[in-house]
Scaffold this active site. Structure first.
Site, PDB file in Angstrom:
ATOM      1  N   HIS A  26       0.893  -1.230  -0.061  1.00  0.00           N
ATOM      2  CA  HIS A  26       0.043   0.026   0.052  1.00  0.00           C
ATOM      3  C   HIS A  26       0.765   1.239  -0.184  1.00  0.00           C
ATOM      4  CE1 HIS A  26      -2.436  -3.348   1.607  1.00  0.00           C
ATOM      5  NE2 HIS A  26      -3.628  -2.697   1.185  1.00  0.00           N
ATOM      6  N   HIS A  66      -1.959  -0.847   7.296  1.00  0.00           N
ATOM      7  CA  HIS A  66      -1.650  -1.290   5.868  1.00  0.00           C
ATOM      8  C   HIS A  66      -0.576  -0.354   5.126  1.00  0.00           C
ATOM      9  CE1 HIS A  66      -5.278   1.473   5.547  1.00  0.00           C
ATOM     10  NE2 HIS A  66      -4.416   1.787   4.714  1.00  0.00           N
ATOM     11  N   GLY A 114      -3.541  -3.473  11.695  1.00  0.00           N
ATOM     12  CA  GLY A 114      -4.039  -4.106  10.360  1.00  0.00           C
ATOM     13  C   GLY A 114      -5.399  -3.973  10.493  1.00  0.00           C
ATOM     14  N   LEU A 116      -8.680  -2.523  11.134  1.00  0.00           N
ATOM     15  CA  LEU A 116      -8.525  -1.056  11.384  1.00  0.00           C
ATOM     16  C   LEU A 116      -9.555  -0.634  12.634  1.00  0.00           C
ATOM     17  CD1 LEU A 116      -9.186   0.042   7.482  1.00  0.00           C
ATOM     18  CD2 LEU A 116      -7.121   0.210   8.890  1.00  0.00           C
ATOM     19  N   GLY A 156     -10.786   4.576   7.332  1.00  0.00           N
ATOM     20  CA  GLY A 156     -11.273   3.408   7.588  1.00  0.00           C
ATOM     21  C   GLY A 156     -11.327   3.081   9.042  1.00  0.00           C
ATOM     22  N   HIS A 261      -4.042   3.115  -3.658  1.00  0.00           N
ATOM     23  CA  HIS A 261      -4.253   2.478  -2.169  1.00  0.00           C
ATOM     24  C   HIS A 261      -3.328   1.386  -1.760  1.00  0.00           C
ATOM     25  CE1 HIS A 261      -6.113   1.825   1.614  1.00  0.00           C
ATOM     26  NE2 HIS A 261      -6.227   0.563   0.961  1.00  0.00           N
ATOM     27  N   ARG A 358     -17.491 -17.252  40.251  1.00  0.00           N
ATOM     28  CA  ARG A 358     -17.090 -15.715  40.015  1.00  0.00           C
ATOM     29  C   ARG A 358     -16.961 -15.141  41.263  1.00  0.00           C
ATOM     30  NH1 ARG A 358     -23.138 -12.553  39.425  1.00  0.00           N
ATOM     31  NH2 ARG A 358     -24.234 -14.089  40.498  1.00  0.00           N
ATOM     32  N   SER A 385     -22.217  -7.958  38.673  1.00  0.00           N
ATOM     33  CA  SER A 385     -22.183  -9.384  37.999  1.00  0.00           C
ATOM     34  C   SER A 385     -21.028 -10.054  38.102  1.00  0.00           C
ATOM     35  CB  SER A 385     -22.915  -9.466  36.810  1.00  0.00           C
ATOM     36  OG  SER A 385     -24.243  -8.656  37.177  1.00  0.00           O
ATOM     37  N   GLU A 412     -17.493  -3.739  24.988  1.00  0.00           N
ATOM     38  CA  GLU A 412     -16.782  -4.839  25.211  1.00  0.00           C
ATOM     39  C   GLU A 412     -15.420  -4.950  24.278  1.00  0.00           C
ATOM     40  OE1 GLU A 412     -20.924  -5.875  26.542  1.00  0.00           O
ATOM     41  OE2 GLU A 412     -20.038  -4.949  24.733  1.00  0.00           O
ATOM     42  N   ASP A 470     -32.476 -15.384  31.337  1.00  0.00           N
ATOM     43  CA  ASP A 470     -31.934 -14.405  30.381  1.00  0.00           C
ATOM     44  C   ASP A 470     -32.081 -15.253  28.866  1.00  0.00           C
ATOM     45  OD1 ASP A 470     -31.860 -12.208  31.776  1.00  0.00           O
ATOM     46  OD2 ASP A 470     -29.456 -12.438  32.179  1.00  0.00           O
ATOM     47  N   HIS A 474     -28.360 -14.836  25.784  1.00  0.00           N
ATOM     48  CA  HIS A 474     -27.144 -14.751  26.789  1.00  0.00           C
ATOM     49  C   HIS A 474     -26.447 -16.078  27.115  1.00  0.00           C
ATOM     50  CE1 HIS A 474     -28.766 -10.584  26.919  1.00  0.00           C
ATOM     51  NE2 HIS A 474     -28.044 -10.455  28.018  1.00  0.00           N
TER      52      HIS A 474
END
Length: 678
Positions: A26, A66, A114, A116, A156, A261, A358, A385, A412, A470, A474
């Site tokens: 590129h 890139h 890489g 994006l 991008g 590009h 947990r 939780s 997340e 749930d 979930h």
């Protein structure tokens, strides 16, 4: 002495020549951003090319990875250990100059980019780490942590939703030492971006709380220099510098088009470009005056020497802090960590608490927290939780940098990549949590941490249909198996509080690879163990229950299904069927053990095997073989209380026993009779 444009043209020449020689790559972005890079690296960035890991260097991230020849050109020209032969070897097997910048391949590459949007997100994590370390260690007159994080990114990166997650977080935290350059060239692979790109990127960033410098001519060195000075003067906000550039700058026929590009310019166009730029040198030839204009060796050595002098004074005035800073930046754990964790594990085994894993995870964090000042946690809006906080938790936010925990909000994917950035920066052991189902948002970040060989810790709770009402949106089914498929990645699913503590210990010890820790919502029955069995947990799989004679069948289970296997083994014993129970909290760790150990746990001549896990069955075929059976789930879940679901899907003592009896009657399962009752 070379002028700025001539120095920038060296990047353009190296980039188009290397791409041409490789017959792929590129060239457009490096040629378009060369002037910006020249000003930043020659007039503003603090680094020592002869010591790429100097802790107080500025960080540079090429999010539009890139355009890697921009990165390689900069490293070569400024004096890093990247030779002209490495440049000529662009995109070739085992080259330092891979198609995209690869962390660990060459000095000066701060992260692998890489995919994006991921680089800018790593950079936000680096800036968080810098700000937090500064708050923890800097003292009056001794700013030993004091560096910027600079990012180049293209359209991008900004189209990817990930950039929204990260940049909104950066604004919310007020990361004043983060400076991003938007390569506003109006081009992507499909052509001019007007039909698919938002019209007000600056307004978007202003809404995040960034300082935005609009309409900077990316080919005017004075304008770029002024913008960087302005950005560095803003202490309470990250800065976006909007640089208008021409992709493929200098190419008479291809500049400003998508044709440059992602493809070589071609020999004829390169010749025209050389003439147009006034670059009258053969391919891969850089005149000495240009090298001299770029060489950062002396300046970098002086910058580091000044910092070393500052740190020597710091060390004299704050010897304990200095010792701790050096330990953390070297990635070394406290000398007493393993001993103290082993004491905690032994204590947990003796107490045998009947709790959800947990909660057991939270207990482990509570035990580790005082031992590990570098421990830095967080959750994607699920702290209550996931149970990822502890009594020493201090939240990092815009008004407080001196903490050890971030509420990442419902982002997340961004959380995971920002965690990776913090790990890459150094100084922290980083963990972050969400429900296991939502690892789907994070998958690329998991893969990238494994690819880069960094020790990010991903905590996942609510690990199966056991989360209940749930429902299937979930309830994880295939997620654990897909994580096990990632190379250089370990997935631990503990069966009780003791295995939970061991899994945490192993995750913290792994500095060269990431780990996922999987925990339950529901309480798990604690298992009695000998000291040897406790030690063998670290091997990923071990004999939890054995029989006095040769086993008739081996039951292999993980997590909440281990207690099911134990009860089934007891009932089988009443029918004079001898069952060995193997708990396998981490199959990848088990497979890394010696052949002798694996053969001891799972003798190859015992083909009657049943694996039990509340997930898809295919993964376990390599352990049970063609003659074995799997009690698992190959459909999605349902919305109902957990006990109803476990019974419906065949996770009962009766079904496990019947599966074993069918297996022994048939001399091996060959028709896929396993997989639970659907």
């Amino acid at each position: 002495m070379s002028n700025r444009r001539e120095l920038a043209n060296a990047i353009r020449a190296l980039s188009m020549d290397a791409v041409q020689k490789a017959k792929s790559g590129h060239p457009g972005a490096p040629m378009g951003m060369a002037d910006i890079a020249e000003v930043l690296w020659n007039s503003h960035m603090k680094f020592n090319p002869k010591n790429a890991k100097w802790v107080d260097r500025d960080r540079f991230v090429l999010s539009n990875g890139h355009g890697s020849m921009l990165m390689y050109s900069l490293l070569h020209l400024t004096g890093f250990n990247l030779t002209i032969e490495d440049i000529k070897n662009f995109r070739q097997f085992h080259s330092k100059t891979a198609g995209h910048p690869e962390y660990g391949y060459a000095d000066g590459i701060e992260t692998t980019t890489g995919p994006l949007g991921q680089g800018i997100t790593n950079a936000v994590g680096m800036a968080i780490a810098e700000r937090t370390l500064a708050a923890q260690f800097n003292r009056p007159g001794h700013p030993i942590v004091n560096h910027h994080t600079y990012v180049f990114m293209g359209d991008g990166c900004l189209m990817e939703g990930l950039s929204h997650e990260a940049c909104a977080m950066a604004g919310a935290l007020g990361l004043g030492k983060l400076v991003a350059f938007w390569d506003d060239n109006n081009i992507s692979i499909d052509g001019h971006i007007d039909d698919w790109m938002e019209k007000d990127v600056p307004g978007r960033f202003e809404s995040y709380g960034w300082h935005v410098i609009r309409d900077v001519d990316g080919h005017n060195a004075e304008a770029v220099d002024a913008a960087i000075h302005e950005a560095k003067s803003v202490q309470d906000k990250p800065t976006l510098i909007c640089t208008r550039t021409t992709i493929g700058f200098g190419s008479p026929n291809l500049c400003g088009t998508h044709d440059c590009h992602g493809a070589p310019l071609g020999d004829a166009e390169i010749a025209l470009t050389r003439e147009n730029l006034g670059w009258h040198h053969e391919p891969f030839v850089i005149p000495q005056n240009v090298y001299d204009g770029w060489d950062h060796t002396a300046k970098g050595a002086a910058e580091e020497a000044a910092w070393n002098e500052l740190f020597a004074s710091y060390e004299q005035n704050y010897p304990d802090l200095a010792k701790e800073f050096k330990r953390r930046m070297a990635g070394e754990l406290p000398a007493n960590f393993e001993v103290e964790m082993d004491k905690f594990i032994a204590k947990t085994q003796s107490e045998m608490p009947n709790i959800a894993s947990r909660k057991a995870s939270q207990n482990a964090i509570e035990a580790m927290g005082p031992l590990l000042p570098e421990l830095f946690g967080g959750s994607a809006d699920l702290t209550g939780s996931n149970l990822t906080n502890w009594s020493g938790t201090v939240k990092v936010n815009k008004n407080n940098a001196n903490g050890n925990y971030i509420s990442w909000g419902v982002r997340e994917f961004g959380m995971a990549h920002m965690m990776n950035g913090m790990v890459l920066h150094g100084g922290f052991k980083v963990y972050g949590a969400t429900f296991l189902m939502f690892m789907e948002f994070m998958r690329n970040a998991l893969r990238m941490s494994a690819l880069m060989k960094i020790g990010t810790i991903y905590v996942y709770t609510h690990d199966s249909i056991g989360l209940g009402e749930d429902g299937p949106t979930h309830q994880p089914v295939e997620q654990i198996a897909t994580m096990r498929a990632i190379p250089n990645f370990q997935t631990w699913r503990a069966c009780d509080a003791i295995e939970s503590a061991v899994s945490w210990k192993i995750a913290v010890l792994r500095s060269n690879a990431p780990t996922a820790l999987i925990f339950s919502r529901q309480n798990l029955t604690p298992m009695a163990r000998t000291a040897e069995q406790v030690k063998n947990i670290e091997k990923g799989g071990y004999i939890l229950r054995d029989c006095g004679t040769e086993p008739d069948v081996i039951l292999i289970a993980t997590g909440s299904e281990v207690q099911l296997a134990m009860k089934a083994a007891e009932q089988l014993a009443q029918d004079n069927i001898q069952a060995r129970v193997v708990s396998m909290p981490c199959a990848e760790m088990f497979m890394a053990q010696s052949e002798e150990y694996r053969e001891m746990v799972l003798p190859s001549y015992i083909r009657e095997r049943v694996a039990i896990e509340a997930g898809i069955t295919d993964y376990w075929r390599k352990f049970v073989g063609l003659d074995g059976a799997v009690v698992g789930i190959d459909t999605f879940g349902e919305s109902a209380p957990a006990d109803v679901l476990f019974k419906h899907f065949g996770f009962t003592v009766e079904n496990v026993v019947n599966t074993v009896l069918d297996l022994l009657d048939d001399g091996g399962c060959t028709d896929g009779c396993c997989g639970g009752h659907h």
